[in-house]
Design a protein around this motif. Sequence first.
Motif, PDB file in Angstrom:
ATOM      1  N   PRO A  24       0.799  -1.230   0.000  1.00  0.00           N
ATOM      2  CA  PRO A  24       0.000   0.000   0.000  1.00  0.00           C
ATOM      3  C   PRO A  24       0.832   1.280   0.000  1.00  0.00           C
ATOM      4  CG  PRO A  24      -0.917  -1.567   1.549  1.00  0.00           C
ATOM      5  CD  PRO A  24       0.392  -2.140   1.079  1.00  0.00           C
ATOM      6  N   PHE A  25       2.075   1.216   0.441  1.00  0.00           N
ATOM      7  CA  PHE A  25       2.910   2.417   0.448  1.00  0.00           C
ATOM      8  C   PHE A  25       3.419   2.774  -0.947  1.00  0.00           C
ATOM      9  CE2 PHE A  25       3.410   0.765   4.801  1.00  0.00           C
ATOM     10  CZ  PHE A  25       2.876   1.844   5.467  1.00  0.00           C
ATOM     11  N   TYR A  26       3.216   1.905  -1.920  1.00  0.00           N
ATOM     12  CA  TYR A  26       3.726   2.135  -3.271  1.00  0.00           C
ATOM     13  C   TYR A  26       2.585   2.400  -4.240  1.00  0.00           C
ATOM     14  CZ  TYR A  26       7.960   0.478  -1.178  1.00  0.00           C
ATOM     15  OH  TYR A  26       9.033   0.339  -0.344  1.00  0.00           O
ATOM     16  N   LYS A  27       1.611   3.181  -3.814  1.00  0.00           N
ATOM     17  CA  LYS A  27       0.475   3.493  -4.670  1.00  0.00           C
ATOM     18  C   LYS A  27       0.948   4.255  -5.907  1.00  0.00           C
ATOM     19  CE  LYS A  27      -3.147   3.612  -1.286  1.00  0.00           C
ATOM     20  NZ  LYS A  27      -4.289   2.923  -1.777  1.00  0.00           N
ATOM     21  N   VAL A  28       0.115   4.229  -6.905  1.00  0.00           N
ATOM     22  CA  VAL A  28       0.430   4.924  -8.146  1.00  0.00           C
ATOM     23  C   VAL A  28       0.512   6.422  -7.880  1.00  0.00           C
ATOM     24  CG1 VAL A  28      -0.429   5.454 -10.442  1.00  0.00           C
ATOM     25  CG2 VAL A  28      -0.623   3.142  -9.553  1.00  0.00           C
ATOM     26  N   LYS A  29       1.539   7.031  -8.408  1.00  0.00           N
ATOM     27  CA  LYS A  29       1.781   8.466  -8.243  1.00  0.00           C
ATOM     28  C   LYS A  29       1.799   9.083  -9.645  1.00  0.00           C
ATOM     29  CE  LYS A  29       4.679   7.295  -4.337  1.00  0.00           C
ATOM     30  NZ  LYS A  29       4.726   5.852  -4.365  1.00  0.00           N
ATOM     31  N   PRO A  30       0.631   9.471 -10.187  1.00  0.00           N
ATOM     32  CA  PRO A  30       0.563   9.874 -11.593  1.00  0.00           C
ATOM     33  C   PRO A  30       1.516  10.995 -11.999  1.00  0.00           C
ATOM     34  CG  PRO A  30      -1.622   9.830 -10.629  1.00  0.00           C
ATOM     35  CD  PRO A  30      -0.659   9.583  -9.526  1.00  0.00           C
ATOM     36  N   LEU A  31       1.628  12.030 -11.197  1.00  0.00           N
ATOM     37  CA  LEU A  31       2.490  13.140 -11.596  1.00  0.00           C
ATOM     38  C   LEU A  31       3.957  12.742 -11.553  1.00  0.00           C
ATOM     39  CD1 LEU A  31       2.357  16.115 -12.458  1.00  0.00           C
ATOM     40  CD2 LEU A  31       2.783  16.699 -10.081  1.00  0.00           C
ATOM     41  N   TYR A  32       4.353  12.034 -10.518  1.00  0.00           N
ATOM     42  CA  TYR A  32       5.741  11.617 -10.361  1.00  0.00           C
ATOM     43  C   TYR A  32       6.138  10.606 -11.435  1.00  0.00           C
ATOM     44  CZ  TYR A  32       9.912   9.709  -8.054  1.00  0.00           C
ATOM     45  OH  TYR A  32      11.181   9.291  -7.768  1.00  0.00           O
ATOM     46  N   THR A  33       5.339   9.564 -11.587  1.00  0.00           N
ATOM     47  CA  THR A  33       5.683   8.549 -12.591  1.00  0.00           C
ATOM     48  C   THR A  33       5.509   9.098 -14.006  1.00  0.00           C
ATOM     49  OG1 THR A  33       3.463   7.595 -12.393  1.00  0.00           O
ATOM     50  CG2 THR A  33       5.216   6.557 -11.124  1.00  0.00           C
ATOM     51  N   GLY A  34       4.531   9.979 -14.195  1.00  0.00           N
ATOM     52  CA  GLY A  34       4.356  10.608 -15.504  1.00  0.00           C
ATOM     53  C   GLY A  34       5.538  11.492 -15.878  1.00  0.00           C
ATOM     54  N   ALA A  35       6.053  12.228 -14.901  1.00  0.00           N
ATOM     55  CA  ALA A  35       7.233  13.066 -15.151  1.00  0.00           C
ATOM     56  C   ALA A  35       8.456  12.198 -15.455  1.00  0.00           C
ATOM     57  CB  ALA A  35       7.507  13.976 -13.954  1.00  0.00           C
ATOM     58  N   MET A  36       8.611  11.086 -14.741  1.00  0.00           N
ATOM     59  CA  MET A  36       9.727  10.173 -15.046  1.00  0.00           C
ATOM     60  C   MET A  36       9.577   9.607 -16.451  1.00  0.00           C
ATOM     61  SD  MET A  36      10.937   8.002 -11.721  1.00  0.00           S
ATOM     62  CE  MET A  36       9.442   7.086 -11.550  1.00  0.00           C
ATOM     63  N   PHE A  37       8.362   9.237 -16.825  1.00  0.00           N
ATOM     64  CA  PHE A  37       8.107   8.701 -18.164  1.00  0.00           C
ATOM     65  C   PHE A  37       8.448   9.747 -19.231  1.00  0.00           C
ATOM     66  CE2 PHE A  37       5.233   8.062 -21.781  1.00  0.00           C
ATOM     67  CZ  PHE A  37       5.601   6.781 -22.158  1.00  0.00           C
ATOM     68  N   LEU A  38       8.020  10.995 -19.008  1.00  0.00           N
ATOM     69  CA  LEU A  38       8.300  12.063 -19.964  1.00  0.00           C
ATOM     70  C   LEU A  38       9.806  12.295 -20.100  1.00  0.00           C
ATOM     71  CD1 LEU A  38       7.294  14.348 -21.815  1.00  0.00           C
ATOM     72  CD2 LEU A  38       7.228  15.806 -19.786  1.00  0.00           C
ATOM     73  N   LEU A  39      10.509  12.358 -18.968  1.00  0.00           N
ATOM     74  CA  LEU A  39      11.963  12.543 -19.034  1.00  0.00           C
ATOM     75  C   LEU A  39      12.639  11.365 -19.730  1.00  0.00           C
ATOM     76  CD1 LEU A  39      12.650  14.078 -15.509  1.00  0.00           C
ATOM     77  CD2 LEU A  39      12.726  15.244 -17.729  1.00  0.00           C
ATOM     78  N   ASP A  40      12.119  10.156 -19.507  1.00  0.00           N
ATOM     79  CA  ASP A  40      12.647   8.976 -20.195  1.00  0.00           C
ATOM     80  C   ASP A  40      12.449   9.105 -21.701  1.00  0.00           C
ATOM     81  OD1 ASP A  40      13.611   6.117 -20.274  1.00  0.00           O
ATOM     82  OD2 ASP A  40      11.582   5.841 -21.080  1.00  0.00           O
ATOM     83  N   ARG A  41      11.278   9.559 -22.119  1.00  0.00           N
ATOM     84  CA  ARG A  41      10.988   9.733 -23.548  1.00  0.00           C
ATOM     85  C   ARG A  41      11.848  10.844 -24.165  1.00  0.00           C
ATOM     86  NH1 ARG A  41       9.831   5.164 -24.626  1.00  0.00           N
ATOM     87  NH2 ARG A  41       7.848   4.361 -23.942  1.00  0.00           N
ATOM     88  N   LEU A  42      12.263  11.788 -23.337  1.00  0.00           N
ATOM     89  CA  LEU A  42      13.120  12.868 -23.819  1.00  0.00           C
ATOM     90  C   LEU A  42      14.595  12.467 -23.851  1.00  0.00           C
ATOM     91  CD1 LEU A  42      11.425  15.921 -22.061  1.00  0.00           C
ATOM     92  CD2 LEU A  42      11.342  15.314 -24.496  1.00  0.00           C
ATOM     93  N   GLY A  43      14.886  11.212 -23.460  1.00  0.00           N
ATOM     94  CA  GLY A  43      16.243  10.698 -23.575  1.00  0.00           C
ATOM     95  C   GLY A  43      16.981  10.468 -22.264  1.00  0.00           C
ATOM     96  N   MET A  44      16.381  10.825 -21.149  1.00  0.00           N
ATOM     97  CA  MET A  44      17.035  10.623 -19.858  1.00  0.00           C
ATOM     98  C   MET A  44      16.743   9.195 -19.387  1.00  0.00           C
ATOM     99  SD  MET A  44      16.586  12.929 -16.393  1.00  0.00           S
ATOM    100  CE  MET A  44      17.171  14.423 -17.157  1.00  0.00           C
ATOM    101  N   LYS A  45      17.742   8.515 -18.879  1.00  0.00           N
ATOM    102  CA  LYS A  45      17.525   7.161 -18.366  1.00  0.00           C
ATOM    103  C   LYS A  45      16.570   7.225 -17.180  1.00  0.00           C
ATOM    104  CE  LYS A  45      21.860   5.332 -19.972  1.00  0.00           C
ATOM    105  NZ  LYS A  45      23.109   4.676 -19.678  1.00  0.00           N
TER     106      LYS A  45
END
Length: 186
Positions: A24-45
């Motif tokens: 339960p402490f690892y619930k989905v965090k849309p803004l945080y995971t979305g920002a990581m996904f966006l940075l990943d798509r922009l070329g950041m590991k």
Amino acid sequence: GRYHAITRDNRLSNSPDAFFQQLPFYKVKPLYTGAMFLLDRLGMKMHVASYALSIAGFLGTGLLCFFLVPRQVDPGLWWRLVMVFCAAGHWPYAVLAAWSTPDTLYTLFFLAGFAMWVYRRSAAGLGTFLLLAQLTRPDMIMLTPLLLAIFALDPAGERLPVKAAAIIFAVNAAAYFLVSRLSGHY
């Protein structure tokens, strides 16, 4: 056997039952995971993106503290208090900048919301930043009503209208339950 080989040295998940209790402490965090996904798509590991977000939240909080020195407090004293906040305690705030965690981002958004009401008397700004904090870390649902109650019941200052507090809380609660529902209550 594979599970034991992976987790036997991890205090947080040293048994399947302990691991299950931690989920339960690892619930989905849309803004945080979305920002990581966006940075990943922009070329950041991906792992670098998570650290970059932690550092950005830490630096953003510092910038917010720089611009929001309380008028009644000597700036030198203010910066000493900020440094103590960053360095004191069992898990000092400064340590979070080096971890892959949404904590610095949600702290930034929470403080920005606080500042929007205290310094600008903007209920819309307060609500926007509390929602961003909520989408960064779901357990903000516990802090949001407390902060809104403090502002709505403030005997010394200008009170947040109860209607505005109720709307802000309703939006945050709806976001919490919607994200929880869409993520399978995980």
